[in-house]
Structures are given as structure tokens and as C-alpha cells.
Design an enzyme around this catalytic site. Sequence first.
Site, PDB file in Angstrom:
ATOM      1  N   ASP A 460       0.708  -1.280   0.056  1.00 42.76           N
ATOM      2  CA  ASP A 460      -0.062   0.006  -0.069  1.00 42.76           C
ATOM      3  C   ASP A 460       0.832   1.292  -0.060  1.00 42.76           C
ATOM      4  O   ASP A 460       2.115   1.165   0.271  1.00 42.76           O
ATOM      5  CB  ASP A 460      -1.013   0.016   1.255  1.00 42.76           C
ATOM      6  N   ASP A 529     -11.030   1.891  -2.970  1.00 38.30           N
ATOM      7  CA  ASP A 529     -11.576   1.449  -1.814  1.00 38.30           C
ATOM      8  C   ASP A 529     -13.240   1.723  -1.697  1.00 38.30           C
ATOM      9  O   ASP A 529     -13.722   1.296  -0.759  1.00 38.30           O
ATOM     10  CB  ASP A 529     -11.066   2.600  -0.884  1.00 38.30           C
TER      11      ASP A 529
END
Length: 716
Positions: A460, A529
Site C-alpha cells: 500500500d 476503496d
Amino acid sequence: MTPIAADTDRRVWSLSTPNTTYAVHVTSDGRLVQLYWGARMSVDEVVLLAQQRTTAGGSSFHLPGDVEEQLPVEGGLRWGVPSLQVTFPGGVRSAELEFAGDSIEADGDGHRLELVFTDSHFPLRVVLHYRVREDSDVVERWVTLKHVGDENEEPFAVGRADAGSWLIPERADYRYSAVSGAWAAENQLGRERVPLGEFTLCNRRGNTGHHANPWVMLDDGTATEEHGEVWGVALAWSGTWRITAQRRFEGRLAVTAGFGHDGVTWQLRPGEELTTPPLLGVYTEGGFGAASRAWHRHARAHVLPRPEEVRPVLYNSWEAVWFDVDEESQLEIARKAADLGVELFVMDDGWFGKRVNDHAGLGDWWPNPDRFPNGLGPLADGVRKLGMAFGLWVEPEMVNPDSDLYRTHPDWTIHFPHRRRDELRQQLVLNFGRDDVRTWAHGWLDRLVADHGIDFLKWDMNRSISQGGWPERAGDQDRLWIEHTRGVYEVIDRLRAAHPGLRIESCSGGGGRVDYGILARTDEVWTSDNTDAFHRQSIQHGYSQLYPAAAMAAWVTDSPNPITGRAVPLEYRFHVAMAGVLGIGGNLHEWTDRELEQARELIGVYKTIREVVQHGDQYRLGSEPGQGLSAVEYVHGDNVAVLVYHPHAGVHPAPGHLRLAGLDPDARYEVASDGMAEAGGCTATGRVLMAVGLPVPRRVAGGDWSSAVVRLRRIR
Ligand code: DGJ
């Protein structure tokens, strides 16, 4: 025809791909121009084009002709967008490049052409590289700059070093397609007329970006999904970037693209070489759909590290429990996931250091002793005993100031002396340009993977780079913008080399890091997301313009969706997520027995189509996703899978048939349907399925949130 042919007397080079030709020429006044980019053409025709070139008549005010150049420099009679800007000692600009030779080579990865230029006075060597392959319509280009002076010479300041400029052939009008967006709203596809003047897409944040993605496609305004000429350009780079289209009133359009953003300058010292990332170009006559399929095929054949594999069904508990992870609760949810048929269990953020929320711990990559008193071993073993592979979330480029790492190495972060270190999400960015930072990152990642036999990392990157300084490189601090990205690439490459079984997902606050640079070293991308299935349709539609389904991770999460609050039925959520690499991200403890049973069945269905979805050619059918009846079809050998969506009943009735594409017209196909029951069991020729289509039953065409999976098989 050999893929690269040269007529060195006339200084013409012709590069051929299966369906296209790209040709360049050094003119009598020494400029390297693009002669042609379009449908395949013979070398004789290309040479004739060079001979028939007329020097544009008319007023000198019509200059410059640099729109047609492959690497227009800042200098000479050029006032357009430079692809190369160099300031030489004494502040001298206006590079003067002279042709110095060519070379053609074949290596294990296609055929390469190199065209060499040198400055007429200063020791600068510029090489334009081209690569074509026999199974891809992508033309790949990049540039190397070398300071070939002796060590006493002064450095050159490089202000812009694009990988090249592309001339879009003359047409009556021009339109561009590109994506824009934001966090949780990535990849929103737009098509607009190209304005006169200069139009720039860019990212200054240090990842690839949520707000734009480094590609653009051009057409004359008439191309559709199925028809028409499309030219596409995409940059393989995960740091800052710039793509500028220059449309001139006189009627020409060029696109130059490369790494770095406006204002950054790199010092090229004697002996040093600067290599740009690759820039890829595609031409097709088959509309936007064919352009996407050309990109996808190229990604599968020449970019993704393990395209032959089928990506496993994953479970990730981020949306279910957020930071709230520990050994027992993760094992508890893992048992439920395994029971559904999940194959890879990934523990997300919250497992290390003092990371119980986003205020502390990044940089301290050891298991939190309160949450994992016996380390990660028991969880990893437990997950494997359940028959699943084990994966872990990491964010190696980041540090929380509240961490042991920052307290020990505050100098490792990207910063300028005398300037604030602004935090975002309570974190700063480590400078991966530094050797010690790369060594540290490789060290702990290597141990983590080796000690626990980790199968999968979700890498990430949750904040943009700001105050991009590198105090130790005073005088050349902008180098950070290249070297940070190169450092990330290097650490991933070393890790993969040392652990051939390791697979990696690229994530940057959702889909902030997807491009052909990161895809060369990761196996899939966390697309967004935003897991609301309705929003996901447009996000996935935009993603699919360039990137293949095999690299598009899509989870089924809870309803109502935690970000948007929208309630969507489980089956619809699954069908949307099945368009890529299926994952589950919901809180399984809260799913009813009926939902768990349905999920088990749908995961089973996905496993019957995933090879077709992940390895097949993709066709986007029907209306715009979310606007009516739409579908995504995948064709792989004899097998076809179609995912059909109808989110809302409209005032107008939905079409009665869904016309398929990409089938063999003369072959018969057997239709086995899970959702379009009326179609199940029947057979039809490819011709009928493409000309008339599959009947769409009322169950799918009416009401809200209806969807279906249809499987077809070529029987003869
Ligand atoms: C951002 C990612 O996109 C999420 O999926 C999750 O991994 C969080 N970071 C964790 O902090």
C-alpha cells in the site's frame, strides 16, 4: 516482413506489429520525424512517403514543424511543447541534435531499433529506443540521455526528458479519451474534443494518481466501442508524470509524454545516463474495444510477471474489522472464509508495532505483541491448515512520526532542510532513493516473507509525496522524484527474485498506483476503496480501458456499503466483482446463513468462469455501465462468459436481446445459463448470437439490481 526494416540511404525505418506500421525518418535538415502510424503498410510504401514529403510551403509563421518530430527539443525554430529540455554549461539552451547512427537488434523480447543523436557542441548523446513484438500491436519507446564528457566537465540540467512524442495523423477533428477521478472514485472515463493549444494530463503526487492515469486515447470524434480508428499512448511509470497534447490551428496534433512534473530538473553529470520509463503506443481500426483488447493482450503477454496463473479468490478483513486484528479473531473469520471456498486469506493493516489506529507504528514492522503474542506463525499456520494461502498488508514507503523507526532515523524521510514536514494521515514518506532505506526495506520484507512463508503482500502507499527534498543531494534534490519510484521498483524486484512464489498486489489508497510500470512487478491491483457495486461499474469500466481483468481486484463487501451507504443485493455485488479477480471483504460474522450459502455458490460459479475472465479477450456490451442494460463478455478459446447488469428499471424498457461479440460466426455455441434461465440449454451459431443476440429474460431486464452470469461453449 521483418518487424523492423531500414532504408539507411533514405534514412527511413519502418516498424511493424501484426496489424500496424509505425515509421520514422531523418529529414534532409536532420530532424527525426514520424512518417506514418496506422494500418499495416509495406516498406516500399513507407519509403515512398518519405520521398514524397513536401516541405510545407506558406509563411514562416507556420513554423514550427516540430509537432511531427519524435523528440522535439527546446531549441532552434521550435516553439511547441518540447519533449527534451536541456540547459548546458553557461546557461546555454537550444539543443542541436545531429543524427549519428542506427542499430537494429532482436533479443528475447522482440525487435529493437536504436537511433543515436549527439549535440553539435556539447557532449550529450541521446538515443531513441523502439521495440516491437510479433504478437502485440504495442510500439514501445524510451530514451536514454548520456553525458559523454570527461569528469571535469560541468553537468547538464535536464528540465524535461519525455520518452517521446507521437504525431496523430491528420484528421478533420480530434477527440481524446482519458480517465479522471479521486480517492474512491477512480477511473471515471471521459471523452472530449481536443482543445486548440496545449492540454496536459499530469500527476505531481509521487504515485500514479487517483485523479488521472498516465494514458490518453485519440480519435477523430467518430470512433465507437466497435468501430473506428483509435490511437493510444500510455506511460509505464508509477511516479509523477505529464502527458501533453498539442493541437495546432494549422491542423496537427502531437502527444508527448514522460516522467517528472513541471519544474523539476535533473543534473546529468559526466558519465551519467538518464533512462526514461517506457512509453507505449497502440493503433487500431476497431474502436475503443479493440484498443482495450490490444492493451490487455500486451499486458498479459509482455507486462504482468505471471500471466499464465489464475488469480485465487481472496478474503481481506479490512472493511469488516478495520484496524481491529488479532490472532484469534483473524482465525475465526478465516474459518468462515475457508468454508466459502476462499483460497487466499490476507490480513490488512493493524498487525504490527503500535498500529492500533492510523496514528502510530508505520515503520515498526514486527508483530504487535499484544495482538500476536506468539508472532504471526500461529495465524499463518492456521490459515494454511484451513487450506488457504496467507497474505499480509504492508506499507513500506511510510513512517508514522510516532514510531521507533522515525525516532531512530528522522533523516530517512523525504524533506527539505528549513522546511516543515507536513503530515498526511499522520505519516511521512521514507526516501526510497536512499540506499540505506532500500536496504532496510528489503531486509525486513525479506525476513518477513521468509520467516512466515508469506504467499502474498498487499503493498500500500497511502499519502502523496510533498516537500520533495533530499538534503544529501543538495544541487540535485529533484532526483528524488525519479529515485523514489526506482527504489520501490528495486525493492519489489529483489523481493520477487528471492521469493519466486510471492505474489504482490499494488494498492495506493485504493487504485492510486496502477500503470504499466507497477504491473510489470505486481500481480493485481486494488482497484478502489469504493466497493459499492454500482459505483464499481463505472470504476471498472474506466480501469478496463487500459488494464486487464486479471489485474483488477474486486471485493464483495457488506450492504449497506460502508462508504456510500447504498444497499445492493448480494448476487449483484458478486456479479460485479466477478468481472475481475474476485475477493470477499465483508464481515462474514454478520452474514446470514442464507447469505453464506449463496456466497459459497457464487464463489463456485466464479471458479468455473475465472480463467475465461482473467485470460480471455474482453468485450464491453450494451449501454454505459450503470445507465441501462450493460454486460462484459470474455472469450477464451471455446469458452465464453458474459456478466449482465441491469441496476435500475428505466422509463424505457430494456432491450430484448444482448448482442454478443468476438465469436466465431460459423461455430455453434451451447448456452449454459445461471441467470438467464430461458436461454439455458439452447444452441445458436456465433453469427446469430452476434447479429441478433441472446434473449434477455424479464427477470434480468426488469426491476432493480438484476444481473446474470451466462456461460457459452463452442461445440463445433
Ligand atoms: C488503504 C487501502 O486501500 C485499504 O484497502 C486498506 O488497506 C487501508 N489502506 C489500510 O490502511
